[in-house]
Design a protein around this motif. Structure first.
Motif, PDB file in Angstrom:
ATOM      1  N   GLY A  35       0.842  -1.187   0.000  1.00  0.00           N
ATOM      2  CA  GLY A  35       0.000   0.000   0.000  1.00  0.00           C
ATOM      3  C   GLY A  35       0.879   1.238   0.000  1.00  0.00           C
ATOM      4  N   SER A  36       0.367   2.311  -0.551  1.00  0.00           N
ATOM      5  CA  SER A  36       1.131   3.560  -0.520  1.00  0.00           C
ATOM      6  C   SER A  36       0.204   4.709  -0.168  1.00  0.00           C
ATOM      7  N   TYR A  37       0.768   5.680   0.523  1.00  0.00           N
ATOM      8  CA  TYR A  37       0.018   6.845   0.967  1.00  0.00           C
ATOM      9  C   TYR A  37       0.840   8.093   0.686  1.00  0.00           C
ATOM     10  N   ARG A  38       0.282   8.981  -0.127  1.00  0.00           N
ATOM     11  CA  ARG A  38       0.895  10.263  -0.482  1.00  0.00           C
ATOM     12  C   ARG A  38       2.305  10.104  -1.058  1.00  0.00           C
ATOM     13  N   MET A  39       2.468   9.076  -1.861  1.00  0.00           N
ATOM     14  CA  MET A  39       3.777   8.783  -2.443  1.00  0.00           C
ATOM     15  C   MET A  39       4.024   9.510  -3.767  1.00  0.00           C
ATOM     16  N   GLU A  40       3.000  10.113  -4.350  1.00  0.00           N
ATOM     17  CA  GLU A  40       3.145  10.725  -5.674  1.00  0.00           C
ATOM     18  C   GLU A  40       4.280  11.734  -5.726  1.00  0.00           C
ATOM     19  N   TYR A  44      10.506  12.124   1.330  1.00  0.00           N
ATOM     20  CA  TYR A  44      10.914  11.235   2.413  1.00  0.00           C
ATOM     21  C   TYR A  44       9.816  10.201   2.631  1.00  0.00           C
ATOM     22  N   VAL A  45      10.242   8.979   2.934  1.00  0.00           N
ATOM     23  CA  VAL A  45       9.301   7.865   3.007  1.00  0.00           C
ATOM     24  C   VAL A  45       9.522   7.074   4.286  1.00  0.00           C
ATOM     25  N   ILE A  46       8.424   6.684   4.900  1.00  0.00           N
ATOM     26  CA  ILE A  46       8.450   5.736   6.010  1.00  0.00           C
ATOM     27  C   ILE A  46       7.878   4.423   5.472  1.00  0.00           C
ATOM     28  N   VAL A  47       8.628   3.338   5.639  1.00  0.00           N
ATOM     29  CA  VAL A  47       8.189   2.008   5.238  1.00  0.00           C
ATOM     30  C   VAL A  47       7.957   1.199   6.506  1.00  0.00           C
ATOM     31  N   ILE A  64       6.088  13.979   2.801  1.00  0.00           N
ATOM     32  CA  ILE A  64       6.280  12.674   3.424  1.00  0.00           C
ATOM     33  C   ILE A  64       5.282  11.691   2.826  1.00  0.00           C
ATOM     34  N   GLY A  65       5.750  10.480   2.540  1.00  0.00           N
ATOM     35  CA  GLY A  65       4.887   9.402   2.074  1.00  0.00           C
ATOM     36  C   GLY A  65       5.086   8.175   2.945  1.00  0.00           C
ATOM     37  N   LEU A 125      10.332   3.409  -4.266  1.00  0.00           N
ATOM     38  CA  LEU A 125      11.429   4.025  -3.517  1.00  0.00           C
ATOM     39  C   LEU A 125      12.452   4.743  -4.383  1.00  0.00           C
ATOM     40  N   ARG A 126      12.310   4.680  -5.685  1.00  0.00           N
ATOM     41  CA  ARG A 126      13.287   5.294  -6.590  1.00  0.00           C
ATOM     42  C   ARG A 126      13.344   6.805  -6.405  1.00  0.00           C
ATOM     43  N   GLY A 127      14.572   7.318  -6.237  1.00  0.00           N
ATOM     44  CA  GLY A 127      14.822   8.753  -6.273  1.00  0.00           C
ATOM     45  C   GLY A 127      14.340   9.561  -5.086  1.00  0.00           C
TER      46      GLY A 127
END
Length: 179
Positions: free
Chosen positions: A35-40, A44-47, A71-72, A91-93
């Motif tokens: 699932g992804s949230y606000r990844m567009e 910075y990402v929290i997995v 943040i995504g 997760l690219r870039g």
């Protein structure tokens, strides 16, 4: 030559996607292997997985609203087979990726989810270095990382030791650590 996987790998992946689709038709709730949230537009990402994901989504909204940080959140819904075909693209870039796990393995090089994510990124880099395209890529179902900025800095963290819940301030500190 493309990497060899057990023949049932793709079947399990297809069955999982089908089951998630059927669940959506029955309930109206959409899930997927990841699932992804606000990844567009996330920098910075929290997995993570499980109960910490909803807290991470609230913190992502809070930091976007109060600090202007993009943040995504990535929710690792399915663990096996590992959804590297989806993770590489997500997760690219990014400027930073924090992988939070509810365990610790003293003396291990990395925690389990981080090991899988590093392996996924390595496959994406192999694809980029191969010079191949399409189905002739070494890992045809993974993204292609063709430049160094495609690989994101990775940060590993564990939480919940001693049955303590992960609080919002811990998630904010995770983002601040990446900054």
């Amino acid at each position: 030559v493309a990497a060899q996987r057990p023949f049932f790998f793709d079947h399990i992946r297809a069955l999982a996607d089908q089951a998630f689709g059927e669940f959506f038709q029955l309930t109206g709730r959409q899930y997927g292997r990841v699932g992804s949230y606000r990844m567009e537009d996330a920098d910075y990402v929290i997995v993570g997985q499980g109960s910490m994901v909803s807290s991470a989504e609230v913190v992502a909204d809070y930091l976007r609203d109060t600090r202007g940080l993009k943040i995504g959140v990535v929710n690792m819904t399915m663990w096996r087979p590992f959804p590297g075909d989806l993770i590489g693209g997500l997760l690219r870039g990014r400027k930073g990726v924090a992988v939070l796990e509810r365990l610790d393995q003293p003396l291990a090089v990395d925690l389990p989810m981080m090991r899988e994510i590093r392996a996924t990124i390595a496959k994406c880099v192999e694809n980029g270095a191969s010079g191949a395209a399409g189905n002739s890529l070494p890992h045809a179902d993974h993204a292609v990382y063709s430049k160094i900025t495609d690989t994101s800095p990775l940060y590993s963290g564990s939480f919940g030791m001693g049955s303590r819940d992960l609080q919002p301030e811990g998630l904010i500190a995770t983002i601040e650590n990446m900054l």
